[in-house]
Design a protein around this motif. Structure first.
Motif, PDB file in Angstrom:
ATOM      1  N   TYR A 252     -83.995  38.518 -25.346  1.00  0.00           N
ATOM      2  CA  TYR A 252     -83.901  38.541 -23.882  1.00  0.00           C
ATOM      3  C   TYR A 252     -82.466  38.818 -23.429  1.00  0.00           C
ATOM      4  O   TYR A 252     -82.240  39.647 -22.528  1.00  0.00           O
ATOM      5  CB  TYR A 252     -84.377  37.199 -23.309  1.00  0.00           C
ATOM      6  N   SER A 255     -81.637  42.426 -23.889  1.00  0.00           N
ATOM      7  CA  SER A 255     -82.229  43.284 -22.861  1.00  0.00           C
ATOM      8  C   SER A 255     -81.449  43.213 -21.552  1.00  0.00           C
ATOM      9  O   SER A 255     -81.320  44.223 -20.850  1.00  0.00           O
ATOM     10  CB  SER A 255     -83.693  42.895 -22.622  1.00  0.00           C
ATOM     11  N   ILE A 256     -80.899  42.046 -21.225  1.00  0.00           N
ATOM     12  CA  ILE A 256     -80.106  41.885 -20.002  1.00  0.00           C
ATOM     13  C   ILE A 256     -78.784  42.634 -20.119  1.00  0.00           C
ATOM     14  O   ILE A 256     -78.366  43.354 -19.203  1.00  0.00           O
ATOM     15  CB  ILE A 256     -79.848  40.392 -19.704  1.00  0.00           C
ATOM     16  N   LYS A 259     -79.396  46.546 -20.002  1.00  0.00           N
ATOM     17  CA  LYS A 259     -80.434  47.015 -19.081  1.00  0.00           C
ATOM     18  C   LYS A 259     -80.121  48.372 -18.463  1.00  0.00           C
ATOM     19  O   LYS A 259     -81.028  49.095 -18.042  1.00  0.00           O
ATOM     20  CB  LYS A 259     -80.668  45.980 -17.986  1.00  0.00           C
ATOM     21  N   ASP A 260     -78.821  48.730 -18.406  1.00  0.00           N
ATOM     22  CA  ASP A 260     -78.436  50.012 -17.820  1.00  0.00           C
ATOM     23  C   ASP A 260     -78.172  51.085 -18.873  1.00  0.00           C
ATOM     24  O   ASP A 260     -77.707  52.184 -18.544  1.00  0.00           O
ATOM     25  CB  ASP A 260     -77.174  49.823 -16.955  1.00  0.00           C
ATOM     26  N   PHE A 265     -79.694  49.880 -25.994  1.00  0.00           N
ATOM     27  CA  PHE A 265     -80.720  48.864 -26.246  1.00  0.00           C
ATOM     28  C   PHE A 265     -81.568  49.252 -27.454  1.00  0.00           C
ATOM     29  O   PHE A 265     -81.833  48.420 -28.333  1.00  0.00           O
ATOM     30  CB  PHE A 265     -81.626  48.679 -25.024  1.00  0.00           C
TER      31      PHE A 265
END
Length: 289
Positions: A252, A255-256, A259-260, A265
């Motif tokens: 998690y 992913s944060i 995220k951009d 990722f």
């Protein structure tokens, strides 16, 4: 209902789901399954390793260091050499899928088993890649900077299908493979239909959970606790819980932070999967042998 029947029923049920919900729902369900049962099935590796080695409690630190050492080295090798890391990850994962599915069905030398396990697992991967070649090509380009034509996926799929079919027929004829050949080929056809009608993530999740993680969880629980019962299942979950929580939190956070940047990722997520997979495959290999 036996495990084989459960797998078939679940596969058809999840295939039916693909006709009822849109792509976003499929992908959300896929993440839920992967982050629950998928991560859980590899969350008790230390306990399993200690059970296999019959080690004492005072060796826990050593076991953890060895396990984490393999994971960390794998992660950084993948980051530094993503092309090599990607293909090694596919080979190792292919072997792992094949071993889990066929280990109790074949009676032969380890070399023959190794070949069949690898090619069966690669068949699943290349079938998945071919049926979702556009999505897979984007991911591979993000990770390794390679642009792969669809024909390579097709030839890889057809080649591994041919090799697996011939190997199974030869081993079955020699009475070294305890399977129903028609049934096995029907399963492969079922996987193809499933993959063709589902998103990449949902296709992978269904195979990974139904045909790999659930049977693996059963085998691990039997090996550690001696049998399947509500008590042994709860013990497994209890002993796996902390590792599972940290794994999910780590994914998690990743992913944060990315995220951009989808490419970053993909690279870090696959590297993390590879780092988790290699020590898990080593331990599961010991269990099946």
């Amino acid at each position: 209902m036996g495990l084989k029947s459960i797998k078939i029923v679940l596969t058809f049920f999840f295939l039916w789901i693909t006709t009822q919900f849109d792509l976003e729902i499929e992908n959300v369900l896929a993440y839920i399954f992967i982050l629950s049962l998928g991560v859980l099935h590899g969350s008790n590796d230390i306990r399993l390793m200690r059970s296999l080695n019959k080690v004492k409690n005072n060796n826990l630190k050593r076991d953890l260091l060895q396990y984490m050492g393999v994971a960390v080295i794998t992660f950084f090798v993948f980051i530094l050499q993503p092309i090599i890391g990607l293909w090694v990850f596919i080979l190792i994962s292919g072997y792992h899928f094949g071993e889990q599915y066929l280990a109790d069905k074949i009676s032969s030398s380890y070399g023959v088993k190794l070949i069949l396990f690898i090619f069966y697992g690669l068949l699943i991967f290349f079938m998945l890649f071919y049926t979702h070649f556009e999505d897979v090509s984007l991911i591979i380009e993000d990770i390794a900077g390679l642009i792969i034509d669809v024909n390579y996926y097709k030839y890889a799929f057809l080649s591994t299908l041919t090799i697996v079919t011939v190997l199974m027929l030869v081993l079955f004829s020699a009475k070294l493979l305890l399977v129903n050949i028609f049934e096995e080929l029907t399963y492969i056809l079922l996987f193809y239909i499933l993959f063709m009608n589902s998103t990449l993530l949902w296709s992978f999740a269904i195979y990974f959970i139904v045909w790999h993680s659930i049977p693996s969880l059963r085998d691990q629980i039997v090996k550690i606790y001696g049998g399947i019962s509500m008590d042994s299942i709860l013990k497994y979950i209890k002993e796996s819980f902390l590792y599972w929580v940290f794994s999910v939190i780590g994914i998690y956070i990743l992913s944060i932070l990315t995220k951009d940047d989808i490419a970053l990722f993909n690279l870090l997520f696959i590297a993390l999967l590879a780092a988790i997979t290699l020590p898990h495959v080593i331990i599961m290999g010991k269990m099946h042998r």
